[in-house]
Scaffold this active site. Sequence first.
Site, PDB file in Angstrom:
ATOM      1  N   ASP A   1       0.730  -1.215  -0.126  1.00 46.82           N
ATOM      2  CA  ASP A   1      -0.043  -0.022   0.083  1.00 46.82           C
ATOM      3  C   ASP A   1       0.812   1.344  -0.054  1.00 46.82           C
ATOM      4  OD1 ASP A   1      -2.475   1.438   0.213  1.00 46.82           O
ATOM      5  OD2 ASP A   1      -3.161   0.358   1.762  1.00 46.82           O
TER       6      ASP A   1
ATOM      7  N   ASP B   1     -10.758   1.724  -3.438  1.00 44.74           N
ATOM      8  CA  ASP B   1     -11.109   1.528  -2.371  1.00 44.74           C
ATOM      9  C   ASP B   1     -12.860   1.432  -2.247  1.00 44.74           C
ATOM     10  OD1 ASP B   1      -8.930   1.030  -0.816  1.00 44.74           O
ATOM     11  OD2 ASP B   1      -8.883   2.851   0.245  1.00 44.74           O
TER      12      ASP B   1
HETATM   13  C1  DGJ Z   1      -6.017   1.726   1.748  1.00 43.04           C
HETATM   14  C2  DGJ Z   1      -6.171   0.653   1.174  1.00 43.04           C
HETATM   15  O1  DGJ Z   1      -6.738   1.094  -0.106  1.00 43.04           O
HETATM   16  C3  DGJ Z   1      -7.229  -0.310   1.637  1.00 43.04           C
HETATM   17  O2  DGJ Z   1      -7.709  -1.364   1.015  1.00 43.04           O
HETATM   18  C4  DGJ Z   1      -6.850  -0.686   3.199  1.00 43.04           C
HETATM   19  O3  DGJ Z   1      -5.670  -1.442   2.760  1.00 43.04           O
HETATM   20  C5  DGJ Z   1      -6.446   0.395   3.751  1.00 43.04           C
HETATM   21  N1  DGJ Z   1      -5.337   1.323   3.119  1.00 43.04           N
HETATM   22  C6  DGJ Z   1      -5.618  -0.057   5.027  1.00 43.04           C
HETATM   23  O4  DGJ Z   1      -5.095   1.069   5.809  1.00 43.04           O
END
Ligand code: DGJ
Length: 713
Positions: free
Chosen positions: A444, A510
């Site tokens: 991430d 997301d």
């Molecule tokens: C952002 C990501 O896009 C989410 O899927 C998740 O992993 C969160 N970060 C976790 O902090």
Amino acid sequence: MADFVHLSAAGVSLVLDFRGPSLPAVVHWGEALGDLGPEELAELALATEPQPIGFSADTPVRVSILPEQSAGWLGHPGLAGHRDGTAWSSAFTVRGVDRSALGVRVRGFDETAGLELVIEIELHPAGVLRARARLTSTAPGTYWLDHLTLFLPVPAETTELLDFTGHHLRERSPQRTAFTHGLRVRENRTGRTGYDSPYLLCAGTAGFGNRHGRVWGVHTAFSGNSRTVAERNYHGHSALGGGELLLPGEIGLREGGSYTTPWVFAAFGAHGLDSVSERFHSYMRSRPGHPTRPRPVVVNTWEAVYFDHDLGRLTELAKAAATVGAERFVLDDGWFGSRRDDTSGLGDWTVSPDVWPDGLDPLIGVVRDLGMAFGLWVEPEMINPDSDLARAHPDWIMAAGDRLPPTARSQQVLDLHNPSAYGYVRDRLDALLSEHDIGYLKWDHNRDLVDAGHPASGRAGVHDQTHAVYRLLDELRARHPGVEIESCSSGGGRVDLEILARTDRIWASDCIDAHERVAIQRWTSLLVPLELIGSHVGAPRSHTTHRELPLDMRAGTAIWGHLGIEWDLTRATPGELARLGEWVALYKEVRSLLHTGTLVHGDVADPAYSLTGVVSESDALFAVTATATSEAYPPGAVALPGLDPARLYHVRPQPPGDVPDGNAAAWGAALPWCTPAGLRLTGRALGTAGLRLPVLYPDRVLLIRVTPTGEPT
Ligand code: DGJ
């Protein structure tokens, strides 16, 4: 040295003119020209040579792959830089052209500016072009580089531009503009690819669509700052280009020092956007490292438990996941250091004894015993000021001087150009992968790079940081070749072909609300094939939009990618689990089709409906999706694209979700063809007269299976 180079593959031609001493002019990029001998190439150049008129230069000006003012080009220059005010305009002379396996390598020198340039141009078997350049300073002193941008001309018939914008939860949102005179510059200064990246900047003929119109597209493959441009001037020149956006002073080349641009990718399609996508998808699929094993069904813990890490709870989730057929279980954020929420702990990459008193192995054991692979979330480039790492090494935080950048999501960026910081992160990740049975990393990156300099010098550091991340990924992959890596960046903020050169899938967004995902996945798949696009079935009520959608819509949308589930399955009803299991079973049945076949889209007139399909020699699956009420009631017919006109096909609704969910029962009767027996029709008839669309409630999907029933006639 030959006067012309003609590269041709898969219906595409690129003709370069090397007759002048200067950098090659691009005579043609587009549809294949067939076999042309040296005389014919010269005639082609003559046929298309512009008339010198308009008071700029007496010699005809053509778009070169690196346009220079010294050659009469007064548009956006290919190269900008200087030596303390001199050498601001280049005039390269070609000194060598070598044929490479897929194209050419052009060497040019500018003695006055003290610069050497090597441009590589490749035309891949799928018809995808890519080019990059290396600039070397050959003179004493420092050459300060402002930018190096590579261009390809497009014809005057391209009257419309399509590119992309977006934000968190709405990535790759299309925008169309007229392609008029002037410069359209899409700058990305976020230090990552960006939610709003132009992605694939397309120029096309009027009204180009999924299956019609001629389209030329350019993608700047870089995960840091970038610049992608379209320019049309009154001399009749039109071009698309791309390169890195350099911050002031980022690249100062001392004698012997070099800078290499990102790869700029380009593809031409004679039959709309699908024909451009087909080239990119087959290019991606031909890469040696492209995943070939069936893409496993993922369960990700984020929207199921967020930071509530508890072995008992996650064991129950893992059991439910295995029951519905999941094959990979990914433990998301919250397992390390003081990371009980998103305000602290980034950088402390050791398992938290508070939530995992016996380490991760008990959970990994449960997951493995249930027959699933285990994956782990990391965010290696980041650091929370509230972390042991930041307390020990405040000097590892990127900063433009003696002030700290504003935090974002309570975090800062770790300066990976600093060998100590780089070594620390590499060793921690290496240890995690060595000590645990981990087959997958969700990597991430949750903030923009703002004021991101090297703290010791204060100099701008986005270029160095981007390359350090590439190095880190390369090194870890070399040490752990079996581990797959997902590129996530607050959803889909890092989706480009350079990050995908070292990762195995991207997290598209997301937002896993299926209504929103229809568009996000459609446009993400313009460049990236479905097997690399993470798409998850969420909870009945979307966490990011609060829209409530039935399971058939959520799952029927999520299978158009690399399927996952991100839902607290311990709260699902037995009926929901059973239905989800049916969808997982369907995904497993059709994933080899979805992940190797040709992606097609209908040109549906009604904006409420979309038609997506994947077609192979032996099978095809289509999805008719309604995201609003239809303009016509009942809606019209739509051509099923991509089928072999000479073959007979069996067409029927595909369970589960095979019964169109609309108000036909209350207000009308069933759609005549939409029965389990379906109908039998030729690809020609289905691709022209088409198939009548069902009346659907908004946010419903109907799958249609189409299989050939006999040999081609
Ligand atoms: C952002 C990501 O896009 C989410 O899927 C998740 O992993 C969160 N970060 C976790 O902090």
